[in-house]
Design a protein around this motif. Structure first.
Motif, short mmCIF file in Angstrom:
data_model
loop_
_atom_site.label_atom_id
_atom_site.label_comp_id
_atom_site.label_asym_id
_atom_site.label_seq_id
_atom_site.Cartn_x
_atom_site.Cartn_y
_atom_site.Cartn_z
N SER A 70 94.43 -28.87 94.72
CA SER A 70 95.70 -29.28 95.31
C SER A 70 96.45 -30.24 94.39
O SER A 70 97.68 -30.15 94.25
CB SER A 70 95.44 -29.95 96.65
OG SER A 70 96.65 -30.35 97.26
N ALA A 71 95.73 -31.16 93.75
CA ALA A 71 96.37 -32.11 92.83
C ALA A 71 97.04 -31.38 91.67
O ALA A 71 98.17 -31.71 91.28
CB ALA A 71 95.34 -33.10 92.30
N ALA A 72 96.37 -30.37 91.14
CA ALA A 72 96.94 -29.60 90.03
C ALA A 72 98.19 -28.84 90.48
O ALA A 72 99.22 -28.84 89.78
CB ALA A 72 95.90 -28.63 89.47
N LEU A 73 98.10 -28.20 91.65
CA LEU A 73 99.25 -27.43 92.15
C LEU A 73 100.42 -28.34 92.49
O LEU A 73 101.58 -27.99 92.23
CB LEU A 73 98.82 -26.62 93.38
CG LEU A 73 97.92 -25.42 93.10
CD1 LEU A 73 97.32 -24.89 94.39
CD2 LEU A 73 98.69 -24.33 92.38
N TYR A 77 104.15 -28.34 90.91
CA TYR A 77 105.30 -28.29 91.82
C TYR A 77 106.34 -29.35 91.49
O TYR A 77 107.54 -29.06 91.36
CB TYR A 77 104.79 -28.46 93.25
CG TYR A 77 105.81 -28.93 94.25
CD1 TYR A 77 106.87 -28.13 94.64
CD2 TYR A 77 105.71 -30.21 94.82
CE1 TYR A 77 107.81 -28.56 95.57
CE2 TYR A 77 106.63 -30.65 95.75
CZ TYR A 77 107.68 -29.83 96.12
OH TYR A 77 108.61 -30.26 97.03
N PHE A 78 105.91 -30.60 91.34
CA PHE A 78 106.86 -31.67 91.06
C PHE A 78 107.54 -31.49 89.70
O PHE A 78 108.75 -31.75 89.57
CB PHE A 78 106.14 -33.03 91.11
CG PHE A 78 105.95 -33.57 92.50
CD1 PHE A 78 107.04 -34.00 93.23
CD2 PHE A 78 104.70 -33.64 93.07
CE1 PHE A 78 106.87 -34.50 94.52
CE2 PHE A 78 104.51 -34.13 94.34
CZ PHE A 78 105.61 -34.56 95.08
N ILE A 79 106.81 -31.05 88.72
CA ILE A 79 107.39 -30.86 87.38
C ILE A 79 108.43 -29.73 87.40
O ILE A 79 109.53 -29.87 86.85
CB ILE A 79 106.28 -30.57 86.36
CG1 ILE A 79 105.43 -31.83 86.15
CG2 ILE A 79 106.87 -30.12 85.02
CD1 ILE A 79 104.17 -31.59 85.32
N GLY A 101 108.23 -20.56 99.06
CA GLY A 101 106.93 -21.09 99.44
C GLY A 101 106.43 -20.60 100.78
O GLY A 101 105.33 -20.04 100.88
N PRO A 102 107.21 -20.78 101.88
CA PRO A 102 106.69 -20.37 103.18
C PRO A 102 106.50 -18.87 103.33
O PRO A 102 105.58 -18.42 104.00
CB PRO A 102 107.74 -20.89 104.17
CG PRO A 102 108.96 -21.06 103.37
CD PRO A 102 108.48 -21.50 102.02
N LEU A 103 107.38 -18.08 102.71
CA LEU A 103 107.22 -16.64 102.80
C LEU A 103 105.91 -16.21 102.15
O LEU A 103 105.16 -15.38 102.69
CB LEU A 103 108.42 -15.94 102.15
CG LEU A 103 109.75 -16.11 102.89
CD1 LEU A 103 110.85 -15.38 102.15
CD2 LEU A 103 109.66 -15.61 104.33
N ALA A 160 104.04 -22.40 93.71
CA ALA A 160 103.16 -23.58 93.75
C ALA A 160 103.06 -24.13 95.17
O ALA A 160 101.98 -24.54 95.61
CB ALA A 160 103.67 -24.65 92.80
N ILE A 161 104.18 -24.13 95.89
CA ILE A 161 104.18 -24.59 97.28
C ILE A 161 103.24 -23.74 98.13
O ILE A 161 102.43 -24.25 98.91
CB ILE A 161 105.60 -24.55 97.87
CG1 ILE A 161 106.50 -25.59 97.20
CG2 ILE A 161 105.57 -24.78 99.39
CD1 ILE A 161 107.96 -25.46 97.55
#
Length: 286
Positions: A70-73, A77-79, A101-103, A160-161
């Motif tokens: 999760s930390a890697a993903l 995501y933030f980058i 993401g949600p789809l 990533a989400i």
């Protein structure tokens, strides 16, 4: 989805849209991400410690693997989100990233987590997707320099989400890791992952801290708070309902982009957001 879960998700949506507004204004790159992640680790440490002392959760190798993944993903995501905001509008990049993401999360939940959303809930997810298309129009028709590049970043950001949503769902519901502790641990992992870059580029870190202290503090508080609320809802609600429902933040983001950043096509994007609200209601009822 229960009414309480929906309430948690809606409050989270306001927090999420607010920190994205701050991130869009700054576009401070990895240095800024490291700053607010570090602040978050410090701010939420007392609560994480309280969870450890009171609930005494057992941490297994699987927990650590899920936290690391999760930390890697989240770092990716933030980058990617920061890079997308450098070239595109908040009211375009935010819906595109949040919508992808949600789809993908729903599809993953159905095929890999064996969840079974009702037809009405699936229709709600479809309405949310239609609303996203109305808001963004045909983003690939944009000719402005960097516009298509920002869209590519947003699409990968959405992937990533979807990835961290499913990983975190497994962590908090299957392996019963407390949501706040999960979020704090992944945030600490993000700090550790980005520390080598920050040390190597310390001048950029000092520059961002000097110019954007308030924004960094705002993101540091709102970003974890938004996701902790979502993770809490995930404990007792299927991810295939939570993931699309939390995208009500797109409505809020579209309004913030139009009103505070003076972005174009405000009426069209708000109409799309209204379509998403129909989807949200259908999702909740379903």
């Amino acid at each position: 989805m229960t009414g309480f879960a929906l309430l948690l998700v809606v409050v989270a949506a306001f927090c999420h849209a607010a920190w994205n507004l701050l991130a869009k204004k700054v576009c401070g790159g990895t240095a800024f991400i490291w700053i607010f992640a570090s602040l978050s680790a410090v701010i939420y440490f007392p609560l994480a410690l309280w969870i450890v002392l009171v609930e005494k959760p057992s941490i297994s190798p699987m927990h650590l693997a899920l936290i690391a993944g999760s930390a890697a993903l989240h770092s990716v995501y933030f980058i990617l989100l920061d890079k997308g905001y450098r070239f595109g509008d908040l009211s375009v990049i935010y819906p595109l990233a949040r919508g992808t993401g949600p789809l993908l999360s729903v599809l993953t939940a159905i095929f890999f987590l064996e969840e079974h959303p009702t037809p009405l809930a699936l229709a709600g997810a479809a309405f949310i997707g239609i609303g996203i298309l109305v808001i963004t129009g045909n983003p690939f028709s944009q000719k402005a320099s960097g516009a298509q590049k920002s869209i590519i970043y947003a699409l990968f950001c959405g992937a990533a989400i979807a990835g961290y949503t499913v990983v975190d769902k497994v962590a908090v519901s299957t392996y019963l890791l407390p949501p706040l502790l999960m979020d704090w641990s992944t945030n600490l992992g993000r700090v550790l992952l980005l520390t080598p870059y920050s040390i190597k580029n310390w001048a950029k870190v000092k520059e961002q801290w000097s110019a954007h202290k308030k924004e960094a503090l705002g993101v540091a508080i709102l970003s974890p708070l938004a996701y902790i609320l979502v993770l809490t809802a995930m404990v007792f609600s299927p991810v295939s309902y939570i993931a699309p429902a939390r995208e009500v933040s797109i409505l809020i983001g579209a309004i913030l982009g139009a009103k505070l950043l003076s972005e174009s096509d405000a009426k069209l994007r708000l109409a799309g957001a209204g379509t998403m609200m129909i989807g949200l209601v259908a999702l909740a009822v379903g």
